[in-house]
Design a protein around this motif. Structure first.
Motif, PDB file in Angstrom:
ATOM      1  N   ASP A 188      10.525   5.719  -6.621  1.00  0.00           N
ATOM      2  CA  ASP A 188      11.182   5.532  -7.656  1.00  0.00           C
ATOM      3  C   ASP A 188      10.469   4.481  -8.440  1.00  0.00           C
ATOM      4  N   PRO A 189       9.827   4.484  -9.645  1.00  0.00           N
ATOM      5  CA  PRO A 189       8.916   3.557 -10.237  1.00  0.00           C
ATOM      6  C   PRO A 189       9.729   2.322 -10.502  1.00  0.00           C
ATOM      7  N   ALA A 190      11.170   2.416 -10.688  1.00  0.00           N
ATOM      8  CA  ALA A 190      11.906   1.231 -10.875  1.00  0.00           C
ATOM      9  C   ALA A 190      12.150   0.164  -9.616  1.00  0.00           C
ATOM     10  N   THR A 194       0.721  -1.078  -0.102  1.00  0.00           N
ATOM     11  CA  THR A 194       0.008   0.023   0.104  1.00  0.00           C
ATOM     12  C   THR A 194       0.836   1.093  -0.179  1.00  0.00           C
ATOM     13  N   ASP A 195       1.885   1.276   0.785  1.00  0.00           N
ATOM     14  CA  ASP A 195       3.105   2.331   0.902  1.00  0.00           C
ATOM     15  C   ASP A 195       3.494   2.594  -0.530  1.00  0.00           C
ATOM     16  N   LEU A 196       3.969   1.726  -1.111  1.00  0.00           N
ATOM     17  CA  LEU A 196       4.550   1.763  -2.528  1.00  0.00           C
ATOM     18  C   LEU A 196       3.513   2.220  -3.451  1.00  0.00           C
ATOM     19  N   VAL A 197       2.317   1.702  -3.470  1.00  0.00           N
ATOM     20  CA  VAL A 197       1.479   2.043  -4.660  1.00  0.00           C
ATOM     21  C   VAL A 197       1.004   3.472  -4.469  1.00  0.00           C
ATOM     22  N   THR A 198       0.892   3.965  -3.020  1.00  0.00           N
ATOM     23  CA  THR A 198       0.629   5.465  -2.826  1.00  0.00           C
ATOM     24  C   THR A 198       1.652   6.306  -3.182  1.00  0.00           C
ATOM     25  N   GLY A 199       2.810   5.752  -2.982  1.00  0.00           N
ATOM     26  CA  GLY A 199       4.076   6.612  -3.741  1.00  0.00           C
ATOM     27  C   GLY A 199       3.898   6.621  -5.153  1.00  0.00           C
ATOM     28  N   LEU A 200       3.541   5.575  -5.813  1.00  0.00           N
ATOM     29  CA  LEU A 200       3.764   5.725  -7.164  1.00  0.00           C
ATOM     30  C   LEU A 200       2.491   6.673  -7.631  1.00  0.00           C
ATOM     31  N   LEU A 201       1.364   6.531  -7.123  1.00  0.00           N
ATOM     32  CA  LEU A 201       0.137   7.476  -7.353  1.00  0.00           C
ATOM     33  C   LEU A 201       0.451   8.725  -7.152  1.00  0.00           C
ATOM     34  N   GLY A 202       1.336   9.032  -6.029  1.00  0.00           N
ATOM     35  CA  GLY A 202       1.815  10.455  -5.656  1.00  0.00           C
ATOM     36  C   GLY A 202       2.948  10.952  -6.463  1.00  0.00           C
ATOM     37  N   GLY A 203       3.787   9.993  -7.011  1.00  0.00           N
ATOM     38  CA  GLY A 203       5.075  10.429  -7.569  1.00  0.00           C
ATOM     39  C   GLY A 203       6.023  10.545  -6.650  1.00  0.00           C
ATOM     40  N   THR A 204       6.224   9.917  -5.469  1.00  0.00           N
ATOM     41  CA  THR A 204       7.164   9.981  -4.405  1.00  0.00           C
ATOM     42  C   THR A 204       8.065   8.854  -4.338  1.00  0.00           C
ATOM     43  N   ALA A 245      10.132   0.461  -6.875  1.00  0.00           N
ATOM     44  CA  ALA A 245       8.925  -0.118  -6.756  1.00  0.00           C
ATOM     45  C   ALA A 245       8.440  -1.194  -7.467  1.00  0.00           C
ATOM     46  N   GLN A 246       8.745  -1.089  -8.709  1.00  0.00           N
ATOM     47  CA  GLN A 246       8.320  -2.339  -9.620  1.00  0.00           C
ATOM     48  C   GLN A 246       9.155  -3.642  -9.345  1.00  0.00           C
ATOM     49  N   ARG A 247      10.221  -3.641  -8.821  1.00  0.00           N
ATOM     50  CA  ARG A 247      11.196  -4.736  -8.396  1.00  0.00           C
ATOM     51  C   ARG A 247      10.238  -5.402  -7.218  1.00  0.00           C
ATOM     52  N   GLU A 248      10.363  -4.522  -6.360  1.00  0.00           N
ATOM     53  CA  GLU A 248       9.669  -4.895  -4.815  1.00  0.00           C
ATOM     54  C   GLU A 248       8.083  -5.229  -5.062  1.00  0.00           C
ATOM     55  N   LEU A 249       7.170  -5.013  -5.802  1.00  0.00           N
ATOM     56  CA  LEU A 249       6.130  -5.245  -5.950  1.00  0.00           C
ATOM     57  C   LEU A 249       5.972  -6.357  -6.887  1.00  0.00           C
ATOM     58  N   GLY A 250       6.752  -6.753  -7.810  1.00  0.00           N
ATOM     59  CA  GLY A 250       6.632  -7.676  -8.636  1.00  0.00           C
ATOM     60  C   GLY A 250       5.776  -7.455  -9.648  1.00  0.00           C
ATOM     61  N   TYR A 251       5.507  -6.328 -10.070  1.00  0.00           N
ATOM     62  CA  TYR A 251       4.649  -5.771 -11.058  1.00  0.00           C
ATOM     63  C   TYR A 251       5.212  -5.061 -12.209  1.00  0.00           C
ATOM     64  N   ASP A 252       4.765  -5.418 -13.513  1.00  0.00           N
ATOM     65  CA  ASP A 252       5.451  -4.563 -14.475  1.00  0.00           C
ATOM     66  C   ASP A 252       4.823  -3.298 -14.733  1.00  0.00           C
ATOM     67  N   LEU A 253       5.319  -2.149 -14.284  1.00  0.00           N
ATOM     68  CA  LEU A 253       4.995  -0.877 -14.566  1.00  0.00           C
ATOM     69  C   LEU A 253       5.072  -0.330 -16.119  1.00  0.00           C
ATOM     70  N   GLY A 254       5.801  -1.117 -16.789  1.00  0.00           N
ATOM     71  CA  GLY A 254       5.703  -0.598 -18.269  1.00  0.00           C
ATOM     72  C   GLY A 254       4.833  -1.524 -19.137  1.00  0.00           C
ATOM     73  N   PRO A 287      -7.609   1.041 -20.639  1.00  0.00           N
ATOM     74  CA  PRO A 287      -6.482   0.414 -20.650  1.00  0.00           C
ATOM     75  C   PRO A 287      -5.551   1.526 -20.977  1.00  0.00           C
ATOM     76  N   ALA A 288      -4.353   1.495 -20.150  1.00  0.00           N
ATOM     77  CA  ALA A 288      -3.121   2.456 -20.459  1.00  0.00           C
ATOM     78  C   ALA A 288      -1.827   1.946 -20.184  1.00  0.00           C
ATOM     79  N   SER A 289      -0.841   2.497 -20.847  1.00  0.00           N
ATOM     80  CA  SER A 289       0.430   1.835 -20.917  1.00  0.00           C
ATOM     81  C   SER A 289       1.391   2.942 -20.150  1.00  0.00           C
ATOM     82  N   GLY A 290       2.372   2.063 -19.454  1.00  0.00           N
ATOM     83  CA  GLY A 290       3.461   2.675 -18.768  1.00  0.00           C
ATOM     84  C   GLY A 290       2.996   3.179 -17.407  1.00  0.00           C
TER      85      GLY A 290
END
Length: 431
Positions: free
Chosen positions: A189-191, A177-187, A193-202, A278-281
């Motif tokens: 690093d996406p790379a 939840t903290d990581l997703v909150t940070g992704l949505l708020g831009g706070t 967060a992607q590694r820790e979440l195991g989810y492909d943000l690209g 649907p939206a990419s990246g």
């Protein structure tokens, strides 16, 4: 229990004393065969990186030592006390995902059976050998205490294991939840967060928000979300809890087949799901989430039930971003139809269905459960109030008709409830 002279010479004056004496005397000779039986039947128990046999041997010794104390009470159903090491060991196994709970429970069953076999053998080979009556007395006592001990060990282990897993899941959920909150708020690093979440943000994402009406249980929501997500068969998935009655998620789906599957999937009463487009990246990750939030806002305002797709309500979502402008647009477009009252409400509902049915009086009448002539008369009245013919292709009229259920009417001035603001990518969607 009947005292026995033979039992007394063999190590105690009572069955429980004989059992305790047998275990204390033979514990070292029992260890190797018990460990061999356990690791042969349950090889998954050998998980320690260094000397796994020694770790299993230490655990078996601990249980035998504890059993020695369990054989001494006067009553066979007296309370069984588990050593603290069992709790520490169980939590460590769960925390490191070293041994699954069914494996642990199976190991207790195996150890119980093996120990019983050794006890039967000891009773028949003891010197002096107990009589049949004495053997029966010992076995009756041993059966009760062994069953009580291994039942307690299994129940305690299952409880501790489950508690530790729940704690780990809460921590993992909080971190996600903290990581997703940070992704949505831009706070964040996406790379990273992607590694820790195991989810492909690209990837190409589809965001959703699922929620329940007040009074509906969260278990129903979780089950419904799992069922819908499994039906879509996404390549990747990510979900985080919302406000206690909602779940926010993202799926990686190829093609457009997900739309039909999501739209036709039935939901339990009181459960709703809103889907973004649907939206990419990384930007798409935030965009599809914002669209899902907007679709939920529109669904709440319309009182819609079940599934709603942003693309189906995009015009309404955009048109209601400014309440005062939307209210003015509805009043200007619908005129006296927007004034409120029983007649106006009935005519507006007729107009809404008439436009949705592309101007067909027959289909409109069928949906409204009235005669087609009634629809024709109502449409004549509507055109009279509008001061112009009704064209089903008139986008402004269609939009105003849908918006009329979401904005304040003139007789409700000053009573409008504030809308929930759309997500801006801040911490609002994931708390």
């Amino acid at each position: 229990m009947t005292r026995s002279t033979t039992i007394g010479r063999a190590g105690g004056s009572t069955p429980q004393a004989w059992l305790a004496g047998w275990l204390r005397r033979d514990i070292e000779s029992l260890l190797d065969p018990l460990v061999s039986a356990l690791t042969t039947a349950v090889p998954e128990i050998l998980v320690a990186a260094d000397a796994p046999d020694r770790h299993v041997r230490d655990a078996v010794r601990m249980h035998l030592t504890t059993l020695t104390r369990c054989f001494t009470p006067e009553e066979p159903d007296s309370e069984i006390a588990m050593p603290s090491l069992v709790a520490r060991y169980t939590r460590a196994l769960a925390r490191h995902d070293a041994v699954a709970l069914p494996v642990l429970l199976r190991s207790f069953e195996t150890l119980h059976a093996a120990l019983w076999q050794h006890l039967v053998t000891a009773l028949h080979t003891a010197d002096p050998r107990p009589s049949a009556v004495e053997r029966a007395a010992v076995m009756e006592w041993a059966a009760a205490r062994l069953f009580a001990y291994f039942r307690t060990a299994s129940e305690r282990t299952a409880s501790l294991y489950g508690t530790e897993l729940a704690l780990l899941e809460r921590r993992a959920t909080s971190r996600r939840t903290d990581l997703v909150t940070g992704l949505l708020g831009g706070t964040v690093d996406p790379a990273a967060a992607q590694r820790e979440l195991g989810y492909d943000l690209g990837a190409r994402h589809v965001g959703f928000v699922a929620w329940t009406d007040r009074g509906s249980g969260p278990d129903r929501l979780d089950g419904a979300v799992r069922t819908v997500v499994e039906a879509l068969r996404p390549q990747r998935r990510l979900r985080v809890p919302g406000d206690g009655r909602s779940v926010h998620g993202w799926l990686v789906c190829h093609g457009e087949g997900w739309r039909e599957l999501a739209a036709r999937r039935s939901l339990p009463p009181g459960v709703h799901i809103a889907w973004g487009g649907p939206a990419s990246g990384y930007d798409g990750f935030r965009t599809t989430h914002a669209e899902a939030q907007e679709a939920r806002r529109v669904a709440d305002a319309l009182g819609s039930a079940g599934t709603v797709l942003f693309d189906d309500v995009a015009v309404l979502a955009l048109a209601t971003r400014d309440d005062s402008a939307a209210t003015a647009f509805v009043a200007r477009t619908l005129g006296r139809l927007a004034a409120g009252g029983d007649e106006a409400d009935r005519l507006l509902r007729t107009l809404r269905v008439h436009l949705a049915e592309l101007g067909s009086p027959t289909r409109t009448a069928r949906r409204l459960h009235v005669h087609p002539n009634t629809v024709v008369k109502r449409m004549e009245r509507i055109e009279s109030l509008l001061g112009r013919p009704v064209d089903p292709a008139d986008l402004a009229l269609r939009t105003a008709t849908e918006l009329s259920t979401m904005v304040a009417r003139p007789d409700q001035a000053g009573q409008v409830q504030p809308e929930t603001p759309p997500s801006t990518g801040s911490t609002t969607p994931v708390r």
